[in-house]
Design a protein around this motif. Structure first.
Motif, PDB file in Angstrom:
ATOM      1  N   ASP A  32       0.825   3.047  -4.946  1.00 29.55           N
ATOM      2  CA  ASP A  32       2.228   3.279  -4.605  1.00 29.55           C
ATOM      3  C   ASP A  32       2.364   3.971  -3.243  1.00 29.55           C
ATOM      4  OD1 ASP A  32       2.801   2.113  -6.956  1.00 29.55           O
ATOM      5  OD2 ASP A  32       3.412   3.931  -8.011  1.00 29.55           O
ATOM      6  N   HIS A  70      10.613  -1.930  -7.257  1.00 31.19           N
ATOM      7  CA  HIS A  70       9.261  -1.441  -6.969  1.00 31.19           C
ATOM      8  C   HIS A  70       8.222  -2.586  -7.001  1.00 31.19           C
ATOM      9  CE1 HIS A  70       5.979   1.563  -7.167  1.00 31.19           C
ATOM     10  NE2 HIS A  70       5.414   0.723  -8.011  1.00 31.19           N
ATOM     11  N   HIS A 129       5.373  -4.163  -4.175  1.00 25.04           N
ATOM     12  CA  HIS A 129       3.966  -4.584  -4.334  1.00 25.04           C
ATOM     13  C   HIS A 129       3.803  -6.057  -3.970  1.00 25.04           C
ATOM     14  CE1 HIS A 129       2.116  -1.028  -6.036  1.00 25.04           C
ATOM     15  NE2 HIS A 129       3.006  -0.935  -7.010  1.00 25.04           N
TER      16      HIS A 129
HETATM   17 ZN    ZN Z   1       3.296   0.664  -8.381  1.00 25.19          ZN
END
Ligand code: ZN
Ligand code: KG4
Length: 347
Positions: free
Chosen positions: A302, A111, A115
Motif C-alpha cells: 500500500d 483502493h 493496485h
Molecule cells: Zn492494498
C-alpha cells in the motif's frame, strides 16, 4: 497534470505526488506495524487514530519533497474504499478539504483500482492485462480491460492469501506481519518433509480458498510437535504456490479467450513480494507465452503513489467525483461480480 494521492485504508498512512508523465515527485509511507504488532493483526480503532495523528504532517512532507504548493496541483485523489472505514474516512475527508480549499477536482479512488493501475505507472503497460492481486485483505484475479473496465475472474471464498501467511506465521511463532518471516524460514526448509492440502487445485474457474490449508497447518503442528518450523513453512509456501499457479493458469485461459492478444500478467499486493511465488508465476508466464510484470515491492504494497496515479488516469478521462462522495468499507472493483459469502473478514 499533477495529482496528490492519499491512502489510509488499512495500516499504512501514505501521501504522494505523481504527474501524467509517470514521474513520482514524492512518495511517503508511514507503516503502523509497530502499533499493531502486540495484537498480532490490524486493530481498526488504533489504525484510524494513527491516521488522524499523522496524515496532515505526511501530506505536508509529500508536498515539500515534491517542491510544490497546493495551488500547483490539478487534482486531489484519496482512497474512498474498500477498507477499514475509520481510516478511509480520515483520508477521504482530508482529500476533500484540500480539494475544496484549492478549488480543484476530487478523485475518489477505489483502493483496488490503485493496485490494478500501478503497472501502467511503473511499466507504461497498455490495456488489456491480467492482474493477480494478493495482499493481506485481498486475493483476486481481475481482467483489466481499460480504465474503469474491470472484470473479476476469481476471488477467495474465505481467507486472503496474506492472511493465510500471517496466521501460519503466528502458529509457527514467527511474529507479525508473517509473510516475510514465513518466506525466510521456508528458504531453509524442505517442502517435501510435510504433506499439506492444495485447496481448489484442479477445479474449474479460478476462485481461491485458504482456510482449509490454515487448518491443516494447525493440525499438522498439533499432531507433530517435533516438526521443524522451516519444513512446515516451506510446505505451506509450496502449497500456496501450487494453488496460485493453478488458479492463475485458469484465469490466463479465460482472459485469452476474451483477448487472444493478452501479453502480460501483473502481480500486486504485499504477497507479490514473495520470491517463491514470483518464480512460480514467472515459470507459468513463460510456459504460456506471457510476460510477468511485478512493480517494485514498495509500489506493490500500500502506498500513495498508486492512488495519485489512479487519480491522474481518472482526471485525464474527466472522471471526477463530488465532495459528497461517501467512504465505503466494501466496494467491489467489478460491480457485476457476485459477492462471496465468507470472504473479506478483513477489508
Ligand atoms: Zn492494498
Ligand atoms: O498489500 P499489503 O501491504 O497490505 C494489505 O493487506 O493491503 O499486504 C500485506 C500482506 C501481509 O499479509 C504480509 O504478511 C504479506 O503481505 N507479505 C508477504 C511477504 N511480504 C508481505 N507474504 C508472503 N511473502 C512475503 N515476502
Amino acid at each position: 497534470m499533477i495529482v496528490l494521492g492519499i491512502e489510509s485504508s488499512c495500516d499504512e498512512t501514505a501521501a504522494a505526488v505523481v504527474d501524467d508523465a509517470r514521474r513520482i515527485r514524492s512518495n511517503i509511507v508511514l507503516s503502523q506495524v509497530a502499533e499493531h504488532r502486540p495484537y498480532g493483526g490490524v486493530v481498526p480503532e488504533i489504525a484510524a487514530r494513527a491516521h488522524v495523528e499523522h496524515i496532515d504532517g505526511l501530506i505536508a512532507r509529500a508536498m515539500a519533497e515534491a517542491k510544490l504548493k497546493f495551488s500547483d496541483l490539478d487534482g486531489v485523489a484519496a482512497t474512498a474504499g474498500p477498507g477499514l472505514i475509520g481510516g478511509v474516512m480520515v483520508g477521504l475527508v482530508t482529500g476533500k478539504a484540500i480539494a475544496a480549499a484549492i478549488r480543484k477536482p476530487l478523485l475518489a479512488i477505489n483502493h483496488l483500482e490503485g493496485h490494478a493501475l500501478t503497472a501502467r505507472l511503473t511499466d507504461d503497460l497498455a490495456f488489456p492485462y491480467l492482474l493477480l492481486l494478493v495482499s493481506g485483505g485481498h486475493c483476486q484475479l481481475v481482467l483489466i480491460e481499460g480504465l474503469a473496465q474491470y472484470r473479476r475472474l476469481g476471488t477467495t471464498i474465505d481467507d486472503a492469501v496474506g492472511e493465510a501467511f500471517d496466521k501460519t506465521a503466528k502458529m509457527l511463532g514467527l511474529g507479525y506481519p508473517g509473510g516475510p518471516a514465513v518466506q525466510a524460514a521456508a528458504e531453509r526448509g524442505d517442502a517435501a518433509a510435510v504433506t499439506l492440502p492444495r485447496p481448489m487445485l484442479g477445479r474449474e474457474g479460478c476462485d481461491f480458498s485458504f482456510s482449509g490449508l490454515k487448518t491443516a497447518v494447525r493440525r499438522l503442528l498439533e499432531n507433530n510437535p517435533d516438526l521443524a518450523i522451516e519444513d512446515v513453512a516451506a510446505g505451506f509456501q509450496a502449497a500456496v504456490g501450487d494453488v496460485v499457479v493453478d488458479r492463475a493458469g485458469n484465469a490466463v485461459l479465460m482472459a485469452q479467450e476474451k483477448h487472444p492478444s493478452l501479453s502480460h500478467l501483473v502481480i500486486a499486493g504485499g504477497v507479490a513480494a514473495n520470491s517463491h511465488l514470483r518464480q512460480r508465476l514467472d515459470a507459468l508466464c513463460r510456459e504460456r507465452g506471457l510476460t510477468l510484470t511485478a512493480p517494485p515491492v514498495d509500489l506493490c504494497t500500500d502506498n500513495g503513489a498508486m492512488i495519485a496515479w489512479a487519480g491522474v488516469e481518472r482526471l485525464r478521462a474527466g472522471l471526477t467525483d463530488g465532495l459528497d462522495t461517501p467512504a465505503l468499507a466494501r466496494w467491489p472493483l467489478d460491480p457485476d461480480a457476485k459477492p462471496m459469502p465468507f470472504a473479506g473478514k478483513k477489508a
